[in-house]
Design a protein around this motif. Structure first.
Motif, PDB file in Angstrom:
ATOM      1  N   GLY A  17       0.815  -1.210   0.000  1.00  0.00           N
ATOM      2  CA  GLY A  17       0.000   0.000   0.000  1.00  0.00           C
ATOM      3  C   GLY A  17       0.848   1.258   0.000  1.00  0.00           C
ATOM      4  O   GLY A  17       0.534   2.235  -0.680  1.00  0.00           O
ATOM      5  N   VAL A  18       1.951   1.232   0.758  1.00  0.00           N
ATOM      6  CA  VAL A  18       2.849   2.390   0.800  1.00  0.00           C
ATOM      7  C   VAL A  18       3.514   2.576  -0.561  1.00  0.00           C
ATOM      8  O   VAL A  18       3.644   3.699  -1.048  1.00  0.00           O
ATOM      9  CB  VAL A  18       3.887   2.253   1.925  1.00  0.00           C
ATOM     10  N   TYR A  19       3.912   1.478  -1.195  1.00  0.00           N
ATOM     11  CA  TYR A  19       4.515   1.583  -2.528  1.00  0.00           C
ATOM     12  C   TYR A  19       3.522   2.144  -3.547  1.00  0.00           C
ATOM     13  O   TYR A  19       3.896   2.951  -4.400  1.00  0.00           O
ATOM     14  CB  TYR A  19       5.046   0.230  -3.004  1.00  0.00           C
ATOM     15  N   VAL A  20       2.272   1.723  -3.462  1.00  0.00           N
ATOM     16  CA  VAL A  20       1.252   2.250  -4.366  1.00  0.00           C
ATOM     17  C   VAL A  20       1.073   3.745  -4.117  1.00  0.00           C
ATOM     18  O   VAL A  20       0.970   4.538  -5.059  1.00  0.00           O
ATOM     19  CB  VAL A  20      -0.083   1.481  -4.196  1.00  0.00           C
ATOM     20  N   SER A  21       1.065   4.143  -2.858  1.00  0.00           N
ATOM     21  CA  SER A  21       0.946   5.563  -2.527  1.00  0.00           C
ATOM     22  C   SER A  21       2.142   6.355  -3.036  1.00  0.00           C
ATOM     23  O   SER A  21       1.989   7.477  -3.534  1.00  0.00           O
ATOM     24  CB  SER A  21       0.819   5.748  -1.020  1.00  0.00           C
ATOM     25  N   LEU A  22       3.341   5.788  -2.921  1.00  0.00           N
ATOM     26  CA  LEU A  22       4.539   6.445  -3.454  1.00  0.00           C
ATOM     27  C   LEU A  22       4.428   6.656  -4.959  1.00  0.00           C
ATOM     28  O   LEU A  22       4.734   7.737  -5.466  1.00  0.00           O
ATOM     29  CB  LEU A  22       5.792   5.612  -3.151  1.00  0.00           C
ATOM     30  N   ALA A  23       3.991   5.619  -5.660  1.00  0.00           N
ATOM     31  CA  ALA A  23       3.863   5.724  -7.112  1.00  0.00           C
ATOM     32  C   ALA A  23       2.813   6.756  -7.503  1.00  0.00           C
ATOM     33  O   ALA A  23       3.025   7.555  -8.426  1.00  0.00           O
ATOM     34  CB  ALA A  23       3.501   4.354  -7.696  1.00  0.00           C
ATOM     35  N   THR A  24       1.709   6.768  -6.793  1.00  0.00           N
ATOM     36  CA  THR A  24       0.647   7.729  -7.076  1.00  0.00           C
ATOM     37  C   THR A  24       1.124   9.155  -6.833  1.00  0.00           C
ATOM     38  O   THR A  24       0.865  10.062  -7.633  1.00  0.00           O
ATOM     39  CB  THR A  24      -0.587   7.433  -6.199  1.00  0.00           C
ATOM     40  N   THR A  25       1.839   9.350  -5.741  1.00  0.00           N
ATOM     41  CA  THR A  25       2.358  10.674  -5.415  1.00  0.00           C
ATOM     42  C   THR A  25       3.398  11.115  -6.444  1.00  0.00           C
ATOM     43  O   THR A  25       3.406  12.270  -6.871  1.00  0.00           O
ATOM     44  CB  THR A  25       2.958  10.681  -4.004  1.00  0.00           C
ATOM     45  N   ALA A  26       4.263  10.197  -6.848  1.00  0.00           N
ATOM     46  CA  ALA A  26       5.263  10.520  -7.860  1.00  0.00           C
ATOM     47  C   ALA A  26       4.597  10.869  -9.194  1.00  0.00           C
ATOM     48  O   ALA A  26       5.055  11.768  -9.909  1.00  0.00           O
ATOM     49  CB  ALA A  26       6.229   9.352  -8.039  1.00  0.00           C
ATOM     50  N   ASP A  50       0.955  28.336  -7.352  1.00  0.00           N
ATOM     51  CA  ASP A  50       0.154  27.135  -7.116  1.00  0.00           C
ATOM     52  C   ASP A  50       0.981  25.879  -7.340  1.00  0.00           C
ATOM     53  O   ASP A  50       0.921  24.929  -6.554  1.00  0.00           O
ATOM     54  CB  ASP A  50      -1.079  27.142  -8.021  1.00  0.00           C
ATOM     55  N   ALA A  51       1.784  25.865  -8.389  1.00  0.00           N
ATOM     56  CA  ALA A  51       2.639  24.709  -8.673  1.00  0.00           C
ATOM     57  C   ALA A  51       3.679  24.531  -7.566  1.00  0.00           C
ATOM     58  O   ALA A  51       3.973  23.397  -7.166  1.00  0.00           O
ATOM     59  CB  ALA A  51       3.319  24.876 -10.023  1.00  0.00           C
ATOM     60  N   ALA A  52       4.226  25.626  -7.066  1.00  0.00           N
ATOM     61  CA  ALA A  52       5.230  25.538  -6.000  1.00  0.00           C
ATOM     62  C   ALA A  52       4.621  24.980  -4.719  1.00  0.00           C
ATOM     63  O   ALA A  52       5.223  24.137  -4.042  1.00  0.00           O
ATOM     64  CB  ALA A  52       5.847  26.905  -5.752  1.00  0.00           C
ATOM     65  N   VAL A  53       3.418  25.431  -4.387  1.00  0.00           N
ATOM     66  CA  VAL A  53       2.741  24.925  -3.189  1.00  0.00           C
ATOM     67  C   VAL A  53       2.405  23.447  -3.363  1.00  0.00           C
ATOM     68  O   VAL A  53       2.578  22.645  -2.438  1.00  0.00           O
ATOM     69  CB  VAL A  53       1.481  25.764  -2.884  1.00  0.00           C
ATOM     70  N   SER A  54       1.954  23.071  -4.542  1.00  0.00           N
ATOM     71  CA  SER A  54       1.650  21.667  -4.815  1.00  0.00           C
ATOM     72  C   SER A  54       2.909  20.815  -4.734  1.00  0.00           C
ATOM     73  O   SER A  54       2.876  19.695  -4.208  1.00  0.00           O
ATOM     74  CB  SER A  54       1.018  21.512  -6.197  1.00  0.00           C
ATOM     75  N   ALA A  55       4.019  21.334  -5.235  1.00  0.00           N
ATOM     76  CA  ALA A  55       5.283  20.599  -5.168  1.00  0.00           C
ATOM     77  C   ALA A  55       5.711  20.401  -3.717  1.00  0.00           C
ATOM     78  O   ALA A  55       6.206  19.320  -3.349  1.00  0.00           O
ATOM     79  CB  ALA A  55       6.367  21.337  -5.952  1.00  0.00           C
ATOM     80  N   ALA A  56       5.526  21.427  -2.895  1.00  0.00           N
ATOM     81  CA  ALA A  56       5.866  21.299  -1.476  1.00  0.00           C
ATOM     82  C   ALA A  56       5.004  20.223  -0.810  1.00  0.00           C
ATOM     83  O   ALA A  56       5.495  19.439   0.017  1.00  0.00           O
ATOM     84  CB  ALA A  56       5.694  22.634  -0.770  1.00  0.00           C
ATOM     85  N   ALA A  57       3.739  20.165  -1.178  1.00  0.00           N
ATOM     86  CA  ALA A  57       2.848  19.139  -0.625  1.00  0.00           C
ATOM     87  C   ALA A  57       3.290  17.744  -1.061  1.00  0.00           C
ATOM     88  O   ALA A  57       3.246  16.793  -0.273  1.00  0.00           O
ATOM     89  CB  ALA A  57       1.415  19.404  -1.056  1.00  0.00           C
ATOM     90  N   ILE A  58       3.728  17.626  -2.294  1.00  0.00           N
ATOM     91  CA  ILE A  58       4.194  16.327  -2.789  1.00  0.00           C
ATOM     92  C   ILE A  58       5.460  15.898  -2.064  1.00  0.00           C
ATOM     93  O   ILE A  58       5.598  14.744  -1.653  1.00  0.00           O
ATOM     94  CB  ILE A  58       4.396  16.378  -4.316  1.00  0.00           C
ATOM     95  N   VAL A  59       6.387  16.820  -1.876  1.00  0.00           N
ATOM     96  CA  VAL A  59       7.623  16.496  -1.162  1.00  0.00           C
ATOM     97  C   VAL A  59       7.303  16.054   0.261  1.00  0.00           C
ATOM     98  O   VAL A  59       7.864  15.070   0.762  1.00  0.00           O
ATOM     99  CB  VAL A  59       8.587  17.707  -1.166  1.00  0.00           C
ATOM    100  N   THR A  60       6.394  16.763   0.913  1.00  0.00           N
ATOM    101  CA  THR A  60       6.000  16.394   2.273  1.00  0.00           C
ATOM    102  C   THR A  60       5.349  15.008   2.290  1.00  0.00           C
ATOM    103  O   THR A  60       5.659  14.177   3.150  1.00  0.00           O
ATOM    104  CB  THR A  60       5.020  17.433   2.850  1.00  0.00           C
ATOM    105  N   GLY A  61       4.477  14.763   1.328  1.00  0.00           N
ATOM    106  CA  GLY A  61       3.826  13.457   1.239  1.00  0.00           C
ATOM    107  C   GLY A  61       4.815  12.328   1.018  1.00  0.00           C
ATOM    108  O   GLY A  61       4.715  11.262   1.640  1.00  0.00           O
ATOM    109  N   LEU A  62       5.800  12.550   0.146  1.00  0.00           N
ATOM    110  CA  LEU A  62       6.822  11.529  -0.087  1.00  0.00           C
ATOM    111  C   LEU A  62       7.654  11.290   1.165  1.00  0.00           C
ATOM    112  O   LEU A  62       8.016  10.145   1.467  1.00  0.00           O
ATOM    113  CB  LEU A  62       7.714  11.936  -1.258  1.00  0.00           C
ATOM    114  N   ALA A  63       7.961  12.345   1.903  1.00  0.00           N
ATOM    115  CA  ALA A  63       8.728  12.190   3.140  1.00  0.00           C
ATOM    116  C   ALA A  63       7.947  11.368   4.167  1.00  0.00           C
ATOM    117  O   ALA A  63       8.512  10.505   4.851  1.00  0.00           O
ATOM    118  CB  ALA A  63       9.087  13.560   3.712  1.00  0.00           C
ATOM    119  N   ILE A  64       6.653  11.617   4.257  1.00  0.00           N
ATOM    120  CA  ILE A  64       5.820  10.851   5.189  1.00  0.00           C
ATOM    121  C   ILE A  64       5.767   9.386   4.779  1.00  0.00           C
ATOM    122  O   ILE A  64       5.878   8.481   5.620  1.00  0.00           O
ATOM    123  CB  ILE A  64       4.407  11.465   5.269  1.00  0.00           C
ATOM    124  N   LEU A  65       5.621   9.131   3.483  1.00  0.00           N
ATOM    125  CA  LEU A  65       5.578   7.748   3.007  1.00  0.00           C
ATOM    126  C   LEU A  65       6.921   7.052   3.217  1.00  0.00           C
ATOM    127  O   LEU A  65       6.966   5.873   3.575  1.00  0.00           O
ATOM    128  CB  LEU A  65       5.168   7.719   1.536  1.00  0.00           C
TER     129      LEU A  65
END
Length: 80
Positions: A17-26, A50-65
């Motif tokens: 599940g974590v790998y699927v989440s990583l792939a989805t986030t990537a 907006d793109a910069a804020v979204s990128a920050a959210a993605i980086v945070t999400g990847l770090a959590i995963l």
């Protein structure tokens, strides 16, 4: 809670599940990169922000995963 909901909850906390989440986030990162490129080409500051804020959210999400993978004790090559 139904059996299906329990299975889905357990899947989200599994290594798979974590790998699927990583792939989805990537995959989402690709979309944000395209958005940023278009914003730069159009000189659209608001879309670029907006793109910069979204990128920050993605980086945070990847770090959590990544942290979740470490917590699961995965000995994958990605973890060193």
């Amino acid at each position: 809670m139904s059996a299906m909901a329990k299975k889905a909850k357990n899947f989200k906390k599994s290594k798979t599940g974590v790998y699927v989440s990583l792939a989805t986030t990537a995959f989402g990162a690709v979309s944000v990169a395209k958005q940023a490129k278009l914003a730069r080409n159009d000189n659209d500051t608001l879309r670029l922000i907006d793109a910069a804020v979204s990128a920050a959210a993605i980086v945070t999400g990847l770090a959590i995963l990544y942290r979740e993978l470490k917590r699961l004790g995965d000995d994958d090559v990605l973890l060193g």
